[in-house]
Scaffold this motif. Structure first.
Motif, PDB file in Angstrom:
ATOM      1  N   SER A  47      10.248   2.005   2.090  1.00  0.00           N
ATOM      2  CA  SER A  47      10.701   0.615   2.092  1.00  0.00           C
ATOM      3  C   SER A  47      11.386   0.280   3.421  1.00  0.00           C
ATOM      4  CB  SER A  47      11.674   0.396   0.935  1.00  0.00           C
ATOM      5  OG  SER A  47      12.141  -0.932   0.917  1.00  0.00           O
ATOM      6  N   SER A  68       1.126   0.095   0.025  1.00  0.00           N
ATOM      7  CA  SER A  68       0.370  -0.707   0.984  1.00  0.00           C
ATOM      8  C   SER A  68       1.248  -1.094   2.162  1.00  0.00           C
ATOM      9  CB  SER A  68      -0.192  -1.963   0.310  1.00  0.00           C
ATOM     10  OG  SER A  68       0.855  -2.776  -0.184  1.00  0.00           O
ATOM     11  N   GLY A  69       0.605  -1.663   3.169  1.00  0.00           N
ATOM     12  CA  GLY A  69       1.295  -2.117   4.366  1.00  0.00           C
ATOM     13  C   GLY A  69       0.341  -2.952   5.187  1.00  0.00           C
ATOM     14  N   SER A  70       0.642  -3.105   6.472  1.00  0.00           N
ATOM     15  CA  SER A  70      -0.232  -3.886   7.346  1.00  0.00           C
ATOM     16  C   SER A  70      -0.213  -3.320   8.749  1.00  0.00           C
ATOM     17  CB  SER A  70       0.203  -5.357   7.363  1.00  0.00           C
ATOM     18  OG  SER A  70       1.515  -5.484   7.902  1.00  0.00           O
ATOM     19  N   ALA A  79      -4.819  -5.511   6.389  1.00  0.00           N
ATOM     20  CA  ALA A  79      -4.157  -4.863   5.251  1.00  0.00           C
ATOM     21  C   ALA A  79      -4.415  -3.355   5.282  1.00  0.00           C
ATOM     22  CB  ALA A  79      -4.663  -5.455   3.946  1.00  0.00           C
ATOM     23  N   ASN A  81      -4.116  -0.078   2.678  1.00  0.00           N
ATOM     24  CA  ASN A  81      -3.936   0.266   1.271  1.00  0.00           C
ATOM     25  C   ASN A  81      -4.079   1.767   1.047  1.00  0.00           C
ATOM     26  OD1 ASN A  81      -3.747  -2.520   0.105  1.00  0.00           O
ATOM     27  ND2 ASN A  81      -5.771  -2.694   1.046  1.00  0.00           N
ATOM     28  N   SER A  99       4.633  -2.633   3.133  1.00  0.00           N
ATOM     29  CA  SER A  99       4.754  -3.830   2.302  1.00  0.00           C
ATOM     30  C   SER A  99       6.150  -3.898   1.697  1.00  0.00           C
ATOM     31  CB  SER A  99       3.705  -3.796   1.195  1.00  0.00           C
ATOM     32  OG  SER A  99       3.994  -4.742   0.190  1.00  0.00           O
ATOM     33  N   ASP A 101       6.805  -5.423  -1.135  1.00  0.00           N
ATOM     34  CA  ASP A 101       6.675  -5.313  -2.587  1.00  0.00           C
ATOM     35  C   ASP A 101       6.218  -3.922  -3.031  1.00  0.00           C
ATOM     36  OD1 ASP A 101       7.380  -8.002  -2.896  1.00  0.00           O
ATOM     37  OD2 ASP A 101       5.307  -8.635  -2.557  1.00  0.00           O
ATOM     38  N   THR A 102       5.247  -3.369  -2.307  1.00  0.00           N
ATOM     39  CA  THR A 102       4.712  -2.045  -2.663  1.00  0.00           C
ATOM     40  C   THR A 102       4.709  -1.162  -1.412  1.00  0.00           C
ATOM     41  OG1 THR A 102       2.452  -2.841  -2.273  1.00  0.00           O
ATOM     42  CG2 THR A 102       3.271  -2.907  -4.548  1.00  0.00           C
ATOM     43  N   PRO A 103       5.880  -0.713  -0.969  1.00  0.00           N
ATOM     44  CA  PRO A 103       5.964   0.052   0.277  1.00  0.00           C
ATOM     45  C   PRO A 103       5.100   1.312   0.240  1.00  0.00           C
ATOM     46  CG  PRO A 103       7.999   0.258  -0.991  1.00  0.00           C
ATOM     47  CD  PRO A 103       7.206  -0.814  -1.634  1.00  0.00           C
ATOM     48  N   TRP A 104       4.443   1.556   1.352  1.00  0.00           N
ATOM     49  CA  TRP A 104       3.493   2.657   1.411  1.00  0.00           C
ATOM     50  C   TRP A 104       4.143   4.030   1.442  1.00  0.00           C
ATOM     51  CZ3 TRP A 104       1.133   0.762   6.666  1.00  0.00           C
ATOM     52  CH2 TRP A 104       2.056   0.955   7.693  1.00  0.00           C
TER      53      TRP A 104
END
Length: 290
Positions: A47, A68-70, A79, A81, A99, A101-104
């Motif tokens: 995070s 996920s992340g970018s 994106a 994933n 991300s 919301d859904t940190p990688w």
């Protein structure tokens, strides 16, 4: 090299940097100078993790195994994933982040060496996320490389770690090749390989394979050979012979039984194919493995 030193390491996270004095020894060592680790890390559920670079002196491999992340390259944001791998060649300008919301969860590896650029070219320098799936074999190699942090900077262990990196990059290049369909048509080597595997115990002709790829036999054969280095039928036979090796190694079944199981009622013909592909007769292979 830019390492996110101010970003807090998550619980159970890993981060280490190879000391410069050791890197100089690796650069001078013939067994190590081809590829060597300059830094490595593992960030679970990272995070707030983010990085921006205008360039860097080594090569970077990032593997997302969850979340996920970018990634931003040349003002294009992509994106990232679970199952995606990123290869960022030396000098590339990039920015990436987990991300909110859904940190990688990611493994990352910095490396350099005389063969680093060649491996970059072998993989294809994608500089964009490519999904290879969550591969236990890839994770095991990353975990093995991570053990270098306990090595007390032992040169022999870092030499072995460099060889692990070579094996990892070779396997990643293979996965990337298998996962990338050819532009402009539906030809996909992974799909064709899956079809061959389904028919490993029987027969499969060029018409069926070309129909599956939605190509003429001529264009299918040409594209398949370009992708694999072998003709479709020879590739299928090689898959059968590898299966035969497995059965010879792991079962007491007779050669006649194995030949029949792989779709060859003529044991002598099967033995000739086996010798042509493996370099020895099935009987010799089995005895050599005992």
């Amino acid at each position: 090299m830019s390492i996110p030193s101010r970003w807090p390491l998550p619980p159970d996270g890993i981060r280490f940097i190879t000391p410069r004095v050791l890197i100089r020894r690796l650069q001078a060592q013939p067994l190590a100078q081809s590829l060597y680790v300059t830094a490595m890390g593992y960030y679970p559920r990272a995070s707030g993790h983010a990085m921006k670079r205008r360039g860097h002196p080594d090569h970077i491999l990032i593997y997302c195994t969850a979340g996920s992340g970018s990634l931003t390259l040349a003002n294009e944001t992509l994106a990232v994933n679970s199952g995606d791998i990123l290869y960022l060649p030396r000098g590339s300008h990039h920015q990436y982040q987990a991300s909110a919301d859904t940190p990688w969860t990611i493994y990352w590896l910095h490396f350099d060496g005389l063969l680093a650029d060649d491996f970059c070219a072998h993989i294809g320098s994608p500089e964009r996320p490519i999904n290879i799936g969550v591969q236990p074999r890839v994770i095991r190699v990353f975990d093995g490389i991570a053990e270098l942090r306990h090595s007390s900077h032992n040169l022999a262990e870092f030499i072995q770690g460099g060889h692990q990196v070579q094996a990892l990059l070779s396997y990643v290049a293979l996965l990337v090749q298998q996962r990338q369909p050819y532009a402009g048509n539906n030809f996909d080597t992974e799909n064709i390989r899956a079809l061959m595997q389904e028919h490993i115990h029987g027969k499969l002709d060029l018409d069926t394979l070309a129909h599956e790829a939605k190509l003429s036999k001529f264009h299918f054969s040409k594209k398949f050979k370009k992708a694999t280095g072998e003709s479709p039928i020879n590739y299928f036979i090689s898959m059968k012979m590898q299966r035969a090796c497995y059965l010879l190694d792991s079962t007491p079944r007779s050669i006649k039984h194995i030949a029949s199981e792989l779709g060859y009622p003529d044991t002598y013909y099967f033995s000739r194919l086996f010798k042509k592909n493996i370099g020895m007769a099935p009987e010799t292979y089995r005895k050599a493995k005992l």
